[in-house]
Design an enzyme around this catalytic site. Structure first.
Site, short mmCIF file in Angstrom:
data_model
loop_
_atom_site.label_atom_id
_atom_site.label_comp_id
_atom_site.label_asym_id
_atom_site.label_seq_id
_atom_site.Cartn_x
_atom_site.Cartn_y
_atom_site.Cartn_z
N TYR A 101 -15.21 3.07 -10.66
CA TYR A 101 -15.99 4.17 -11.25
C TYR A 101 -17.11 3.65 -12.14
O TYR A 101 -18.10 4.33 -12.37
CB TYR A 101 -15.10 5.08 -12.10
CG TYR A 101 -14.40 6.16 -11.31
CD1 TYR A 101 -13.45 5.85 -10.36
CD2 TYR A 101 -14.68 7.50 -11.55
CE1 TYR A 101 -12.80 6.84 -9.66
CE2 TYR A 101 -14.04 8.51 -10.86
CZ TYR A 101 -13.10 8.17 -9.91
OH TYR A 101 -12.46 9.16 -9.22
N LYS A 115 -2.76 -2.47 -4.63
CA LYS A 115 -3.00 -2.91 -3.25
C LYS A 115 -3.11 -4.43 -3.30
O LYS A 115 -4.13 -5.03 -2.92
CB LYS A 115 -4.29 -2.23 -2.74
CG LYS A 115 -4.58 -2.40 -1.27
CD LYS A 115 -3.68 -1.60 -0.36
CE LYS A 115 -3.92 -1.97 1.09
NZ LYS A 115 -2.90 -1.42 2.00
N ASP A 168 -0.75 2.76 -0.41
CA ASP A 168 -0.57 3.54 0.82
C ASP A 168 0.89 3.99 0.98
O ASP A 168 1.17 5.10 1.41
CB ASP A 168 -1.06 2.75 2.06
CG ASP A 168 -0.58 1.31 2.10
OD1 ASP A 168 0.05 0.85 1.12
OD2 ASP A 168 -0.82 0.63 3.12
N ASP A 198 -6.99 8.75 -9.11
CA ASP A 198 -7.74 9.97 -8.79
C ASP A 198 -7.17 10.61 -7.53
O ASP A 198 -6.88 11.80 -7.49
CB ASP A 198 -9.22 9.62 -8.58
CG ASP A 198 -10.02 10.84 -8.17
OD1 ASP A 198 -9.87 11.89 -8.82
OD2 ASP A 198 -10.77 10.76 -7.17
N ASP A 250 -4.24 14.09 -7.18
CA ASP A 250 -4.54 15.34 -6.46
C ASP A 250 -3.40 15.64 -5.49
O ASP A 250 -2.95 16.78 -5.37
CB ASP A 250 -5.86 15.23 -5.68
CG ASP A 250 -7.01 15.91 -6.41
OD1 ASP A 250 -7.01 15.88 -7.66
OD2 ASP A 250 -7.90 16.47 -5.74
C1 IPM Z 1 -10.91 14.07 -11.78
C2 IPM Z 1 -12.17 14.37 -11.01
C3 IPM Z 1 -13.26 13.41 -11.47
C4 IPM Z 1 -12.80 12.01 -11.15
C5 IPM Z 1 -14.64 13.68 -10.87
C6 IPM Z 1 -15.08 15.10 -11.09
C7 IPM Z 1 -15.67 12.70 -11.38
O1 IPM Z 1 -11.96 14.31 -9.65
O2 IPM Z 1 -10.90 14.24 -13.00
O3 IPM Z 1 -9.94 13.65 -11.16
O4 IPM Z 1 -12.97 11.54 -10.02
O5 IPM Z 1 -12.27 11.37 -12.06
MN MN Z 2 -9.92 13.86 -9.08
#
Ligand code: IPM
Ligand code: MN
Length: 357
Positions: A142, A190, A222, A246, A250
């Protein structure tokens, strides 16, 4: 206690869900006798529209002077569909994390008994799931340099880079959390391919000697992506780098049955930040239909992590559980029954804090 809270509603449904969390926080302040002051700042697409900058200095000053930041969401489709846009809302979030020194993102996944049947997983897999990710937040790909394109614009590159120090400070938080939980730590990397991952693994192996009560497992990213679906109960505390975290968080956030429900905390300095894991959901913005519970639960994390006020945090999780049990919820989780507006859920939660606790 006196508390200075910075409010950054951001874009999309951010302002609506933050408004509900504020109602609940005010109710907690009233009930438990805290003096809470709010200051609002702009971040994301709305900040670009107003100032040209997704994280203006004025907003940073408000955040830096606060005890905690309650953050809504950022993002706007007009930027998503324009890969060449020079200024993007997401840059505001990244700069905010970096400037506030928020290097650890704590993202729990837990279940609500009244919602487990909505999980995409079978009941026996999901009942009782309770794990937490510690995602590194201010390093890795990032932020690594160099990044960009070659002169012809036909090749692009990002750099993944980690120092030992960055790994140690994140891993220590994970070890300490594990000591207070089920004493299992999973290092997600990884290491079979990436040099950064090998440094992660080596560093965590060294640190493990200092935490003999914690069992440490090392798994490739993975495999974790797969096992989170197959057997999520296997996990307790997971630590990982920025990009893996990240993606996996999710995935983890939907296990419990609704995307709208998981809160998070970003830690690392005196100022701590709290936000829902869900995004800005622009299609729902302004309609008073968004689910405010994740942001309300983020406010619960705020009382716990920023102010060490467990009873106040439990008052909030208590009323959220009650709203789920009694069906005082927005349409996304109402299941054909009666559903409530975002603002009605917020009013109900705040009134229950006052009445029940
Ligand atoms: C999160 C989001 C952010 C990230 C984006 C919006 C930059 O997806 O907070 O997980 O990738 O960190
Ligand atoms: Mn995210």
């Amino acid at each position: 206690m006196e508390m200075n809270i910075a409010l950054l509603p951001g874009d999309g449904i951010g302002p609506e869900v933050v408004a509900q969390a504020v109602k609940v926080v005010k109710a907690v302040g009233q009930k438990f006798g805290h003096k809470i002051t709010f200051k609002e700042g702009l971040v994301g697409a709305c900040a670009i529209d107003a100032t040209g900058d997704p994280y203006p200095d004025a907003t940073h000053e408000i955040c830096a002077a606060s005890d905690a930041v309650l953050f809504g969401a950022i993002g706007d489709p007009k930027y998503d569909n324009d890969p060449k846009a020079k200024v993007r809302p997401e840059q505001g979030l990244l700069r905010m994390r970096q400037k506030l020194g928020l290097f650890a993102n704590v993202r729990p996944t837990f279940t609500f008994p009244s919602l487990v049947h909505k999980s995409p997983l079978k009941l026996d897999r999901v009942e009782g799931v309770d794990f937490v990710f510690f995602r590194e937040l201010t390093g890795g790909v990032y932020f690594g340099e160099p990044r960009g394109r070659n002169e012809q614009g036909t090749k692009a590159f990002d750099t993944n880079v980690y120092s030992k120090e960055e790994i140690v400070r994140l891993a220590r938080m994970g070890f300490e959390a594990a000591q207070k939980r089920r004493k299992l730590l999973t290092c997600v990397d990884k290491a079979n391919v990436m040099a950064t991952s090998r440094l992660w693994r080596e560093t965590v192996q060294e640190l493990a000697n200092e935490y003999p009560d914690v069992k440490v497992e090392y798994e490739f990213v993975d495999a974790v992506a797969m096992r989170l679906i197959q057997w999520p109960k296997a996990y307790d505390v997971l630590i990982t780098e920025n990009l893996f975290g990240d993606i996996l968080t999710d995935e983890a956030s939907v296990i419990s049955g609704s995307m709208g429900l998981m809160p998070s905390a970003s830690l690392g300095s005196n100022v701590k930040l709290f936000e829902a894991i869900h995004g800005s959901y622009p299609q729902a913005a302004g309609k008073d239909i968004a689910n405010p519970l994740a942001t309300v639960l983020s406010a619960a994390m705020m009382f716990d992590y920023a102010f060490d006020l467990k009873e106040e945090a439990e008052a909030i999780t208590g009323v959220v559980n009650l709203s789920l049990a009694e069906g005082v919820v927005t349409e996304d989780i109402a299941e054909g029954g009666k559903s409530y507006k975002t603002s009605e859920v917020g009013d109900w939660l705040a009134s229950k804090v006052i009445k029940a606790y």
